[in-house]
Design a protein around this motif. Structure first.
Motif, mmCIF file in Angstrom:
data_model
loop_
_atom_site.group_PDB
_atom_site.id
_atom_site.type_symbol
_atom_site.label_atom_id
_atom_site.label_comp_id
_atom_site.label_asym_id
_atom_site.label_seq_id
_atom_site.Cartn_x
_atom_site.Cartn_y
_atom_site.Cartn_z
ATOM 1 N N ASN A 45 67.510 21.959 -2.725
ATOM 2 C CA ASN A 45 67.688 22.850 -1.581
ATOM 3 C C ASN A 45 67.087 22.187 -0.360
ATOM 4 O O ASN A 45 65.871 22.071 -0.229
ATOM 5 N N LEU A 46 67.976 21.770 0.543
ATOM 6 C CA LEU A 46 67.534 20.979 1.690
ATOM 7 C C LEU A 46 66.792 21.827 2.719
ATOM 8 O O LEU A 46 66.030 21.307 3.520
ATOM 9 N N ASN A 47 67.056 23.112 2.717
ATOM 10 C CA ASN A 47 66.347 23.962 3.660
ATOM 11 C C ASN A 47 64.954 24.311 3.177
ATOM 12 O O ASN A 47 63.992 24.310 3.943
ATOM 13 N N ARG A 48 64.868 24.642 1.893
ATOM 14 C CA ARG A 48 63.594 25.078 1.347
ATOM 15 C C ARG A 48 62.746 23.921 0.826
ATOM 16 O O ARG A 48 61.600 24.135 0.410
ATOM 17 N N HIS A 49 63.299 22.721 0.847
ATOM 18 C CA HIS A 49 62.594 21.542 0.318
ATOM 19 C C HIS A 49 62.235 21.739 -1.144
ATOM 20 O O HIS A 49 61.120 21.440 -1.566
ATOM 21 N N GLU A 50 63.193 22.258 -1.889
ATOM 22 C CA GLU A 50 62.940 22.548 -3.291
ATOM 23 C C GLU A 50 63.877 21.789 -4.216
ATOM 24 O O GLU A 50 65.074 21.680 -3.959
ATOM 25 N N LEU A 51 63.278 21.316 -5.289
ATOM 26 C CA LEU A 51 64.024 20.602 -6.326
ATOM 27 C C LEU A 51 63.952 21.424 -7.598
ATOM 28 O O LEU A 51 62.881 21.932 -7.941
ATOM 29 N N SER A 52 65.092 21.566 -8.287
ATOM 30 C CA SER A 52 65.018 22.285 -9.556
ATOM 31 C C SER A 52 66.026 21.732 -10.555
ATOM 32 O O SER A 52 67.022 21.107 -10.170
ATOM 33 N N LEU A 104 61.785 14.751 -0.038
ATOM 34 C CA LEU A 104 63.105 15.389 0.034
ATOM 35 C C LEU A 104 64.178 14.392 0.440
ATOM 36 O O LEU A 104 65.261 14.327 -0.139
ATOM 37 N N ARG A 105 63.862 13.583 1.436
ATOM 38 C CA ARG A 105 64.847 12.612 1.911
ATOM 39 C C ARG A 105 65.181 11.580 0.850
ATOM 40 O O ARG A 105 66.338 11.206 0.674
ATOM 41 N N LEU A 106 64.153 11.135 0.156
ATOM 42 C CA LEU A 106 64.408 10.149 -0.891
ATOM 43 C C LEU A 106 65.260 10.762 -1.996
ATOM 44 O O LEU A 106 66.225 10.147 -2.468
ATOM 45 N N MET A 107 64.928 11.971 -2.398
ATOM 46 C CA MET A 107 65.692 12.615 -3.455
ATOM 47 C C MET A 107 67.136 12.798 -3.010
ATOM 48 O O MET A 107 68.072 12.586 -3.772
#
Lengths: 223, 223
Positions: free
Chosen positions: A135-142, A156-159
């Motif tokens: 989620n690019l807005n929330r800076h969340e990875l799942s 976030l950018r790297l991911m």
DNA sequence: GAAAATTGTCACAACTTTGTCACACCCCCA
DNA sequence: TGGGGGTGTGACAAAGTTGTGACAATTTTC
């Protein structure tokens, strides 16, 4: 196409304006920072020529404010100045800079390059690759819609970069460009960031960041 | 990514080379126009940093020749010069120019901008000979589309050389040139590398590297 | 302004690749 | 048969690349 020219030197502004008009542009002028920002808001130019030294609010500040809200191409005009100013401009989101004095022809050459380069990006909110959601807005990875993991800005950018290029080996050059942009970075920074992101990505063996010696990194994920 | 740096000023070239290596680039050097052109032909760099004032054939001429045959991005290095030179460079097909002196950071910022602008796709290059596939991007060797085997940098080059010359006996001179280039190598190095590659190539008897005494090596493969 | 989070820098460990050298093995010739 | 030349193999040092941790510097948050 519309160009917003921001310079308190009226003579120079007129020369630039004339040059653009001759090339078929519609020209909007502003002689200070406030007016520049207002014109940007109301006129929606396709390009901004922005002098650094202007009254009321300096060019860097305007550049930053506009860049936070838009990817309108911005070319900074500077007097021959030290490098920190120039790189600072890049960091604030400028697309190019030109040192005074310069000729109309040189200006137009750079304008063409910048316009050629500028792309309207589609803002993607949630990126999905296999079992991975970012989620690019929330800076969340799942993973598989499990408990989200918070990522920092650079993580976030790297991911994002790795997911865009999923299944391929991503060179460090591409990573540096994607993560750090025009200001660049070096291998040490890449390595440290990869290390940090790995701690989060590989925590429950849901995915992995694989290194191919001499080539780069590859995101390994479940289909 | 590969960068070709062309400058007869060895100190400057080394500084630039160091900067690029730190950013993860593979660096190729040339100190004159002739060598530059040759290197461009054999090494296929992704970017060229090209000084205007070099011996044997000047930078403008090289720029033009390369541009006529390729869209490899080219950044010209110039002393502070008049504008005609600069615009001439653009006309000859240069993508950007930098006036000396400049800092590594400024150089990399420009490199980034140029590479971002250059929309060169990274086409997957796969060399196919009989049952053998060599993925030059991923440094992977595979037989009949089976599980790929990772090759090191030099192993990849040797395999490439053998496949290009498949069905023929390749002398060690040709191998040395292809694998090590102008810095050269010796028979010991060739032997060791052949030994290492053999372990990978002949693992499941899918192919073989055959020696013809006194002549060289030949790749044996299934049609 | 202080605390917390993030990022950059540096040192060093760990790993991979490459180069060097020694020696084994084979073939050929005097 | 012995010696010379060519090739194969292995060991290990040297060189290069990548991973990790610590801490300083910077940025963000409250």
């Amino acid at each position: 196409m519309k160009v917003l020219i921001v310079d308190d030197d009226r003579t120079l502004a007129d020369v630039i304006a004339f040059t653009f008009k001759r090339e078929g542009f519609e020209v909007i002028l502003a002689e200070d920072g406030e007016l520049a920002y207002q014109k940007w808001e109301t006129e929606h130019p396709d390009l901004i020529i922005l002098d650094v030294n202007i009254p009321k609010e300096d060019g860097f500040s305007i550049c930053k404010r506009i860049r936070e809200q838009s990817d309108t191409p911005i070319i900074l005009l500077t007097v021959r100045s030290d490098e920190e100013d120039i790189l600072g401009g890049f960091q604030l989101g400028a697309d190019d800079y030109i040192t005074k004095p310069f000729s109309p022809r040189q200006l137009m050459a750079r304008v063409r390059a910048v316009l050629r380069r500028s792309k309207k990006k589609n803002p993607t909110t949630v990126r999905q690759v296999g079992n991975i959601s970012l989620n690019l807005n929330r800076h969340e990875l799942s993973f598989d819609n499990q408990q989200p993991i918070q990522l920092s800005g650079l993580e976030l950018r790297l991911m994002d970069c790795l997911m865009i290029n999923a299944g391929q080996i991503v060179t460090s050059e591409i990573i540096i460009d994607h993560v750090w942009g025009p200001q660049g970075g070096d291998m040490d920074m890449v390595r440290q960031l990869v290390h940090r992101l790995r701690l989060k990505v590989e925590k429950d063996s849901q995915a992995a960041i694989n290194n191919v010696p001499g080539l780069g990194y590859e995101l390994i994920y479940k289909k």
